[in-house]
Scaffold this active site. Structure first.
Site, PDB file in Angstrom:
ATOM      1  N   LYS A  79       0.796  -1.235   0.000  1.00 21.81           N
ATOM      2  CA  LYS A  79       0.000   0.000   0.000  1.00 21.81           C
ATOM      3  C   LYS A  79       0.833   1.292   0.000  1.00 21.81           C
ATOM      4  O   LYS A  79       0.455   2.271  -0.633  1.00 21.81           O
ATOM      5  CB  LYS A  79      -0.934   0.017   1.219  1.00 21.81           C
ATOM      6  CG  LYS A  79      -2.175  -0.839   1.063  1.00 21.81           C
ATOM      7  CD  LYS A  79      -3.060  -0.717   2.288  1.00 21.81           C
ATOM      8  CE  LYS A  79      -4.481  -1.104   1.959  1.00 21.81           C
ATOM      9  NZ  LYS A  79      -5.411  -0.879   3.062  1.00 21.81           N
ATOM     10  N   ASP A 115     -10.322   3.994   1.625  1.00 27.48           N
ATOM     11  CA  ASP A 115     -10.629   3.452   2.955  1.00 27.48           C
ATOM     12  C   ASP A 115     -11.394   4.444   3.843  1.00 27.48           C
ATOM     13  O   ASP A 115     -12.434   4.102   4.411  1.00 27.48           O
ATOM     14  CB  ASP A 115      -9.335   3.030   3.674  1.00 27.48           C
ATOM     15  CG  ASP A 115      -8.859   1.646   3.246  1.00 27.48           C
ATOM     16  OD1 ASP A 115      -9.696   0.837   2.794  1.00 27.48           O
ATOM     17  OD2 ASP A 115      -7.655   1.375   3.367  1.00 27.48           O
TER      18      ASP A 115
HETATM   19  N1  LIG Z   1     -13.105  -3.281   7.779  1.00 25.49           N
HETATM   20  C1  LIG Z   1     -12.207  -2.862   6.925  1.00 25.49           C
HETATM   21  O1  LIG Z   1     -12.482  -2.612   5.747  1.00 25.49           O
HETATM   22  C2  LIG Z   1     -10.792  -2.652   7.400  1.00 25.49           C
HETATM   23  C3  LIG Z   1      -9.879  -1.917   6.618  1.00 25.49           C
HETATM   24  C4  LIG Z   1      -8.584  -1.727   7.116  1.00 25.49           C
HETATM   25  C5  LIG Z   1      -8.225  -2.271   8.340  1.00 25.49           C
HETATM   26  N2  LIG Z   1      -9.133  -2.985   9.047  1.00 25.49           N
HETATM   27  C6  LIG Z   1      -8.789  -3.532  10.358  1.00 25.49           C
HETATM   28  O2  LIG Z   1      -8.353  -2.467  11.182  1.00 25.49           O
HETATM   29  C7  LIG Z   1      -7.308  -2.883  12.041  1.00 25.49           C
HETATM   30  C8  LIG Z   1      -6.086  -1.987  11.826  1.00 25.49           C
HETATM   31  O3  LIG Z   1      -5.626  -2.147  10.505  1.00 25.49           O
HETATM   32  P1  LIG Z   1      -4.378  -1.283   9.968  1.00 25.49           P
HETATM   33  O4  LIG Z   1      -4.267  -1.593   8.534  1.00 25.49           O
HETATM   34  O5  LIG Z   1      -4.478   0.136  10.400  1.00 25.49           O
HETATM   35  O6  LIG Z   1      -3.174  -1.986  10.766  1.00 25.49           O
HETATM   36  P2  LIG Z   1      -1.770  -1.365  11.149  1.00 25.49           P
HETATM   37  O7  LIG Z   1      -1.351  -0.372  10.148  1.00 25.49           O
HETATM   38  O8  LIG Z   1      -0.904  -2.521  11.475  1.00 25.49           O
HETATM   39  O9  LIG Z   1      -2.069  -0.559  12.526  1.00 25.49           O
HETATM   40  C9  LIG Z   1      -2.486  -1.225  13.692  1.00 25.49           C
HETATM   41  C10 LIG Z   1      -2.569  -0.241  14.855  1.00 25.49           C
HETATM   42  O10 LIG Z   1      -2.970  -0.979  16.010  1.00 25.49           O
HETATM   43  C11 LIG Z   1      -1.996  -0.838  17.030  1.00 25.49           C
HETATM   44  N3  LIG Z   1      -1.867  -2.059  17.815  1.00 25.49           N
HETATM   45  C12 LIG Z   1      -1.521  -3.287  17.351  1.00 25.49           C
HETATM   46  N4  LIG Z   1      -1.494  -4.168  18.376  1.00 25.49           N
HETATM   47  C13 LIG Z   1      -1.823  -3.467  19.479  1.00 25.49           C
HETATM   48  C14 LIG Z   1      -1.938  -3.802  20.860  1.00 25.49           C
HETATM   49  N5  LIG Z   1      -1.723  -5.045  21.286  1.00 25.49           N
HETATM   50  N6  LIG Z   1      -2.296  -2.830  21.725  1.00 25.49           N
HETATM   51  C15 LIG Z   1      -2.507  -1.573  21.298  1.00 25.49           C
HETATM   52  N7  LIG Z   1      -2.399  -1.177  20.010  1.00 25.49           N
HETATM   53  C16 LIG Z   1      -2.059  -2.117  19.123  1.00 25.49           C
HETATM   54  C17 LIG Z   1      -0.696  -0.542  16.301  1.00 25.49           C
HETATM   55  O11 LIG Z   1       0.185   0.071  17.189  1.00 25.49           O
HETATM   56  P3  LIG Z   1       1.785   0.109  16.903  1.00 25.49           P
HETATM   57  O12 LIG Z   1       1.957   1.045  15.745  1.00 25.49           O
HETATM   58  O13 LIG Z   1       2.339   0.609  18.180  1.00 25.49           O
HETATM   59  O14 LIG Z   1       2.161  -1.315  16.575  1.00 25.49           O
HETATM   60  C18 LIG Z   1      -1.222   0.399  15.202  1.00 25.49           C
HETATM   61  O15 LIG Z   1      -1.442   1.676  15.731  1.00 25.49           O
HETATM   62  C19 LIG Z   1      -7.081  -4.362  11.705  1.00 25.49           C
HETATM   63  O16 LIG Z   1      -7.816  -5.126  12.609  1.00 25.49           O
HETATM   64  C20 LIG Z   1      -7.621  -4.509  10.315  1.00 25.49           C
HETATM   65  O17 LIG Z   1      -8.083  -5.808  10.046  1.00 25.49           O
HETATM   66  C21 LIG Z   1     -10.412  -3.188   8.603  1.00 25.49           C
END
Ligand SMILES: NC(=O)c1ccc[n+]([C@@H]2O[C@H](COP(=O)([O-])OP(=O)(O)OC[C@H]3O[C@@H](n4cnc5c(N)ncnc54)[C@H](OP(=O)(O)O)[C@@H]3O)[C@@H](O)[C@H]2O)c1
Length: 286
Positions: A79, A115
């Site tokens: 991405k 998104d």
């Molecule tokens: N429904 C949809 O269409 C859609 C679209 C996109 C994403 N999502 C979902 O949204 C979520 C995030 O996706 P993303 O793409 O933004 O992922 P990402 O870029 O990996 O970001 C994840 C975020 O969550 C934090 N995090 C991870 N583990 C954690 C923990 N144990 N405690 C506290 N914070 C934690 C990370 O913190 P650090 O940076 O400190 O690691 C980061 O801020 C996922 O569950 C994904 O499946 C859904």
């Protein structure tokens, strides 16, 4: 053309191709969504998935040009890396430095990010919630949090509050929301009308602890969990017991795809049918 004529021999010589690229992609729900939409509207298009390794992204994009593929969905790990390889990008894709959709016009590849706007569309359609003048709080500071923060601000949210464990990433996300963005402590959720979990906490196979203390959220507030595996996270279950209005991540998945579909085809996506196809597929996983 009707879907019946497609059923006879499809795909065929005239069929236009769209695909998702990522690594891994075999789990992707995008083919279900887009092929359902093409069939429903009787469009002679087909959607597939290609595993593309990071080192082969350039060749894959050349392949899109050479083969006349109409467009791509882009998922992890490409991405961010893909942005500098495209001919141009939409304003939001540029601001975010991330692309989830590519369209091809002639030999030019154009990046988009659907998104955040997909999220805003989803809560409007599913909950009748217009973010204008609303106080919103996002938990997490990753890609999803960034795109949602930007779109909330662009849609005139009153506040875009960020809670994240990494302070510098939290500041970056708040900055994307401009003057309405701020980094806050989890307790600030008490003051938000909309609370969004943009962390993987509660996702199948991940840590099932709550992203914030559920006592900070009360009936009358809305909690949106971006997770859709499982359809109901432990946090969502806990809040539903307290009569908090809850939405899972299926809606965002659907509405960001609908925007991509519109970019490629110029047509409105048939959301109702896509939603049914998606729910059938998700039901098969449990
Ligand atoms: N429904 C949809 O269409 C859609 C679209 C996109 C994403 N999502 C979902 O949204 C979520 C995030 O996706 P993303 O793409 O933004 O992922 P990402 O870029 O990996 O970001 C994840 C975020 O969550 C934090 N995090 C991870 N583990 C954690 C923990 N144990 N405690 C506290 N914070 C934690 C990370 O913190 P650090 O940076 O400190 O690691 C980061 O801020 C996922 O569950 C994904 O499946 C859904």
């Amino acid at each position: 053309m009707t879907s019946n004529t497609l059923d006879t021999v499809w795909p065929k010589g005239s069929t236009r191709l769209v695909a998702v690229i990522g690594d891994p992609v075999s789990h992707s729900l995008s083919p279900i969504l887009h092929n359902c939409a093409f069939k429903t509207l009787g469009l002679d298009w087909v959607y597939t998935a290609f595993t593309v390794r990071q080192a082969q992204l350039d060749q894959a994009l050349e392949g899109v040009r050479a083969l006349g593929i109409e467009g791509l969905s882009v998922t992890m790990p490409h991405k961010v890396q893909v942005v500098k390889k495209l001919d141009s990008c939409s304003k939001n894709a540029q601001i975010l430095g991330a692309v989830n959709t590519i369209s091809r016009i002639g030999n030019n590849l154009i990046g988009h990010n659907t998104d955040g706007d997909g999220f805003v569309d989803a809560i409007k359609a599913e909950l009748g919630f217009d973010v204008a003048s609303k106080r919103c709080l996002i938990i997490g500071a990753g890609g999803a949090a960034r795109s949602i923060a930007l779109s909330l601000a662009q849609n005139q949210a009153e506040k875009v509050m960020i809670v994240a464990r990494d302070a510098s990433r939290a500041i970056e996300v708040a900055n994307l929301a401009g003057k309405v963005g701020q980094v806050v402590s989890p307790e600030a959720a008490k003051d938000a009308e909309l609370i969004i979990n943009a962390t993987p906490l509660g996702m199948k196979g991940f840590d099932t602890s709550f992203p914030i203390n559920p006592s900070f959220i009360s009936p009358g507030q809305i909690f949106v969990d971006l997770i859709y595996f499982p359809l109901q996270t432990p946090m969502a279950k806990e809040l539903q017991k307290k009569q908090v209005k809850v939405l899972n991540g299926v809606a965002m998945l659907l509405y960001q795809a609908a925007r991509a579909f519109n970019i490629w085809t110029g047509q409105e996506a048939p959301i109702g049918q896509m939603s049914k196809a998606l729910m059938n597929e998700i039901a098969n996983f449990f």
